[in-house]
Design an enzyme around this catalytic site. Sequence first.
Site, PDB file in Angstrom:
ATOM      1  N   THR A   3       0.841  -1.186   0.000  1.00  0.00           N
ATOM      2  CA  THR A   3       0.000   0.000   0.000  1.00  0.00           C
ATOM      3  C   THR A   3       0.879   1.239   0.000  1.00  0.00           C
ATOM      4  O   THR A   3       2.037   1.203   0.380  1.00  0.00           O
ATOM      5  CB  THR A   3      -0.894   0.046   1.258  1.00  0.00           C
ATOM      6  OG1 THR A   3      -0.049   0.082   2.409  1.00  0.00           O
ATOM      7  CG2 THR A   3      -1.799  -1.167   1.340  1.00  0.00           C
ATOM      8  N   ASP A   4       0.305   2.336  -0.454  1.00  0.00           N
ATOM      9  CA  ASP A   4       1.026   3.597  -0.434  1.00  0.00           C
ATOM     10  C   ASP A   4       1.014   4.193   0.966  1.00  0.00           C
ATOM     11  O   ASP A   4       0.231   3.783   1.832  1.00  0.00           O
ATOM     12  CB  ASP A   4       0.395   4.593  -1.408  1.00  0.00           C
ATOM     13  CG  ASP A   4       0.557   4.159  -2.855  1.00  0.00           C
ATOM     14  OD1 ASP A   4       1.635   3.630  -3.180  1.00  0.00           O
ATOM     15  OD2 ASP A   4      -0.376   4.338  -3.645  1.00  0.00           O
ATOM     16  N   LYS A   5       1.848   5.208   1.162  1.00  0.00           N
ATOM     17  CA  LYS A   5       1.880   5.925   2.439  1.00  0.00           C
ATOM     18  C   LYS A   5       0.501   6.522   2.718  1.00  0.00           C
ATOM     19  O   LYS A   5      -0.125   7.124   1.850  1.00  0.00           O
ATOM     20  CB  LYS A   5       2.939   7.027   2.369  1.00  0.00           C
ATOM     21  CG  LYS A   5       3.058   7.837   3.661  1.00  0.00           C
ATOM     22  CD  LYS A   5       4.110   8.919   3.509  1.00  0.00           C
ATOM     23  CE  LYS A   5       4.201   9.754   4.779  1.00  0.00           C
ATOM     24  NZ  LYS A   5       5.185  10.848   4.659  1.00  0.00           N
TER      25      LYS A   5
END
Length: 237
Positions: free
Chosen positions: A43-45
Amino acid sequence: MQLNPDCVSIESILFDAMVKANAISKDNSEDPKKSAWMRAARTDKGVHAAGNLLSLKMQIPTDYDIVERINSFLPDQIRVWGYVPVIRSFHAKNLCDSRVYEYLLPTCAFMKPIPKELTDTPTNEDDIMICNNDPVNPIVKYATRSTPEVIQQRHDYRATKEQLETFATALKEFEGTHNFHNYTNGKAFNDKSANRYIMSIDVSEPLYIDGSEWVSIKLHGQSFILHQIRKMICKYI
């Protein structure tokens, strides 16, 4: 999730637990050329995953339950649920056939905007300073943050049925294959990688968290690009 030097992460804790459980041999774990490399459907930040799929090379001892053994070395908030042998070329991120994202939106986003007044001097200690970064002709203004009264209005706000129906209908326009170059950064309109396939978008009935009203937006798509979902949702607010 990502493993970084001198940084505690889920991956670093999981890797250490797997070494202790003999799922990864200690000799290989200390040799960068031999060590297992975890590849995650990451997942992204700022995005949270209910669960993650990892692909890696690992040993599977036969004299004990390896999953139970790994979990014995993990903190309570990190669990391994199981494993499946796969082909050597399997990649958790690249071989994912679709993804489901859930976006929680406070319905106070549907409120009419409250105009901000710019002043030449601050009126409160937490005012937002706005400047043009021009060293020759600098312009500095100040804007007041939300007052306690406005914060309470947002907490008490309840969206109408018509607002929610309009919002849900608008998001349905994104279903299918479309060019999303305007919903990300650095992609031209003729960049084929900006084309994405959205299978479904569903908006829930209102739900309440600590007394404030929210809706859940679930998006099922083949894949997404940077900023795409938040810009899709913000377009119709």
